[in-house]
Design an enzyme around this catalytic site. Structure first.
Site, PDB file in Angstrom:
ATOM      1  NE  ARG A   1       8.292 -41.942  79.189  1.00 27.83           N
ATOM      2  CZ  ARG A   1       7.953 -41.862  80.467  1.00 27.83           C
ATOM      3  NH1 ARG A   1       8.184 -42.869  81.286  1.00 27.83           N
ATOM      4  NH2 ARG A   1       7.385 -40.763  80.945  1.00 27.83           N
TER       5      ARG A   1
ATOM      6  CE  LYS B   1       9.741 -34.813  75.147  1.00 29.99           C
ATOM      7  NZ  LYS B   1       8.694 -35.716  75.647  1.00 29.99           N
TER       8      LYS B   1
ATOM      9  NE  ARG C   1       2.543 -33.577  81.895  1.00 29.37           N
ATOM     10  CZ  ARG C   1       3.439 -34.273  81.164  1.00 29.37           C
ATOM     11  NH1 ARG C   1       4.704 -34.195  81.429  1.00 29.37           N
ATOM     12  NH2 ARG C   1       3.042 -34.994  80.144  1.00 29.37           N
TER      13      ARG C   1
HETATM   14  P1  ATP Z   1       6.392 -36.972  79.331  1.00 31.67           P
HETATM   15  O1  ATP Z   1       6.895 -35.724  78.651  1.00 31.67           O
HETATM   16  O2  ATP Z   1       5.081 -36.841  79.966  1.00 31.67           O
HETATM   17  O3  ATP Z   1       7.416 -37.626  80.210  1.00 31.67           O
HETATM   18  P2  ATP Z   1       6.799 -39.031  77.545  1.00 31.67           P
HETATM   19  O4  ATP Z   1       8.063 -39.289  78.257  1.00 31.67           O
HETATM   20  O5  ATP Z   1       5.838 -40.121  77.324  1.00 31.67           O
HETATM   21  O6  ATP Z   1       6.007 -37.895  78.178  1.00 31.67           O
HETATM   22  P3  ATP Z   1       8.105 -39.045  75.162  1.00 31.67           P
HETATM   23  O7  ATP Z   1       7.740 -40.444  75.023  1.00 31.67           O
HETATM   24  O8  ATP Z   1       9.516 -38.692  75.478  1.00 31.67           O
HETATM   25  O9  ATP Z   1       7.174 -38.373  76.189  1.00 31.67           O
HETATM   26  O10 ATP Z   1       7.708 -38.258  73.834  1.00 31.67           O
HETATM   27  C1  ATP Z   1       6.399 -38.200  73.349  1.00 31.67           C
HETATM   28  C2  ATP Z   1       5.749 -36.893  73.698  1.00 31.67           C
HETATM   29  O11 ATP Z   1       6.615 -35.804  73.425  1.00 31.67           O
HETATM   30  C3  ATP Z   1       4.504 -36.612  72.876  1.00 31.67           C
HETATM   31  O12 ATP Z   1       3.371 -37.131  73.511  1.00 31.67           O
HETATM   32  C4  ATP Z   1       4.479 -35.084  72.770  1.00 31.67           C
HETATM   33  O13 ATP Z   1       3.883 -34.529  73.912  1.00 31.67           O
HETATM   34  C5  ATP Z   1       5.930 -34.713  72.820  1.00 31.67           C
HETATM   35  N1  ATP Z   1       6.541 -34.505  71.477  1.00 31.67           N
HETATM   36  C6  ATP Z   1       6.326 -35.164  70.318  1.00 31.67           C
HETATM   37  N2  ATP Z   1       7.122 -34.716  69.350  1.00 31.67           N
HETATM   38  C7  ATP Z   1       7.879 -33.739  69.892  1.00 31.67           C
HETATM   39  C8  ATP Z   1       8.896 -32.887  69.390  1.00 31.67           C
HETATM   40  N3  ATP Z   1       9.329 -32.949  68.143  1.00 31.67           N
HETATM   41  N4  ATP Z   1       9.437 -31.993  70.269  1.00 31.67           N
HETATM   42  C9  ATP Z   1       9.039 -31.914  71.549  1.00 31.67           C
HETATM   43  N5  ATP Z   1       8.080 -32.693  72.074  1.00 31.67           N
HETATM   44  C10 ATP Z   1       7.506 -33.604  71.252  1.00 31.67           C
END
Ligand code: ATP
Length: 334
Positions: free
Chosen positions: A131, A196, A330
């Site tokens: 995102r 995650k 968070r």
């Molecule tokens: P949040 O976790 O704050 O809701 P977001 O929803 O913006 O953030 P996503 O868009 O789902 O997160 O994914 C991007 C984020 O996930 C990255 O900024 C990093 O922190 C994390 N990320 C990136 N690659 C991986 C991976 N392979 N496994 C787990 N986490 C990852």
């Protein structure tokens, strides 16, 4: 369903990948003989694989191996494991060794009017998307990078809550493979052991009031090398730490099967049909949390989601609801 195999631009590395897939040690000489190239050429190919994020171990005096072996994507295996209902709904299955982003590829197809029912999986994404312009780390063969295109009529409001329902579908697919303790973090993450495991990214195109397209993108970690994960700025986990030995093709097929059925049914059913299942897996239910947007943050107790998938936050000034988009959740000190 059409299965299209087109493995550029890493096509020339396929033969060496297939030899190393067994996880055994192969001498440079044996690899060279099998591939019909010199040892120097073998070494160059192995360097390229390393540059793609693949862990190639050099075993002193013996040769090279990929620790744990490789479970390469296979259109045949994946196609054969799809549920019958999904086989009917899937128009095209595209497998790639390397792309910028599977979401970007499917979005482009939707814009060209040929993305409905089309799924793409890639061994590696060089610009995997999260995102708000964030990156999804997806080195070669380390997980499942899957995007599925779908065309809707009736406007984008029919898709409200869809990213949460996608999380439910993925969690149920993981249950079927015996992955324990899969939870969901609002709005779009799949968690395991408080870390995650997978992320979901929905992207839209077309006339958002009428005929529009959605790409459902999923990135899931199966065996993410530490060396490649160092840029991830939050706790992460992969399936190998929880439940090793799950076939990538079989799991991808199970995920895709559930997603196809979900997309077909979603406009008629809406999020309310999935809300209870989402809440059963809510990683933060009842916990004190912080919601952070670009310029503001809110603190309160998580009270689940409403019928449109908005998060309910019990704050000092009453119950407030938040839609996905720009907000990150968070955990907070109790
Ligand atoms: P949040 O976790 O704050 O809701 P977001 O929803 O913006 O953030 P996503 O868009 O789902 O997160 O994914 C991007 C984020 O996930 C990255 O900024 C990093 O922190 C994390 N990320 C990136 N690659 C991986 C991976 N392979 N496994 C787990 N986490 C990852």
């Amino acid at each position: 369903m059409t299965i299209a195999k087109q493995r550029n631009p890493l096509r020339q590395l396929r033969p060496v990948l297939e030899l190393l897939a067994d996880g055994e040690v192969h001498s440079g000489q044996a690899l060279g003989d099998a591939l019909g190239v010199s040892r120097a050429a073998v070494w160059k190919q192995l360097q390229k694989l390393t540059a793609c994020g693949l862990e190639v171990e050099s075993v002193k005096g013996r040769g090279y191996r990929v620790p744990g072996g490789l479970d390469l994507l296979s259109a045949e295996r994946l196609g054969a494991s799809l549920e019958p209902a999904a086989q009917d709904l899937l128009r095209e299955l595209l497998l790639r060794d390397e792309v910028d982003s599977t979401n970007a590829q499917i979005l482009q197809r939707l814009e060209q009017g040929r993305g409905h029912g089309v799924a793409m999986l890639a061994e590696r994404q060089t610009a995997g998307r999260g995102r708000r312009g964030r990156q999804w780390v997806s080195p070669f063969g380390s997980g499942i990078s899957l995007s599925l295109g779908w065309q809707f009529s009736g406007g984008v409001q029919l898709l409200e809550g869809l990213s949460l329902a996608v999380g439910v579908a993925l969690a149920e697919a993981l249950d079927d493979f015996g992955v324990p303790g899969v939870t969901l973090k609002w709005p779009n993450d799949v968690w395991c052991r408080g870390r995650k495991l997978a992320g979901v990214l929905l992207e839209l195109t077309g006339d958002l009031t009428d005929r529009c397209g959605v790409v459902v993108g999923v990135g899931l970690n199966v065996g993410l090398p530490e060396s490649e994960a160092c840029s991830i700025d939050q706790p992460w986990i992969d399936l190998n730490q929880v439940r090793p030995g799950i076939g990538r093709n079989e799991l991808a097929a199970a995920m895709l099967s559930r997603l196809l059925v979900l997309l077909e049914q979603y406009p008629a059913r809406g999020f309310s049909a999935y809300r209870a299942a989402w809440q059963e897996r809510d990683a933060f239910a009842g916990r004190r949390i912080i919601l952070e947007a670009a310029r503001q943050s809110w603190v309160g107790y998580a009270r689940g989601v409403n019928d449109s998938g908005a998060l309910l936050l019990d704050t000092d000034s009453g119950l407030r609801s938040f839609h996905g988009g720009e907000v990150s959740l968070r955990g907070a000190q109790e």
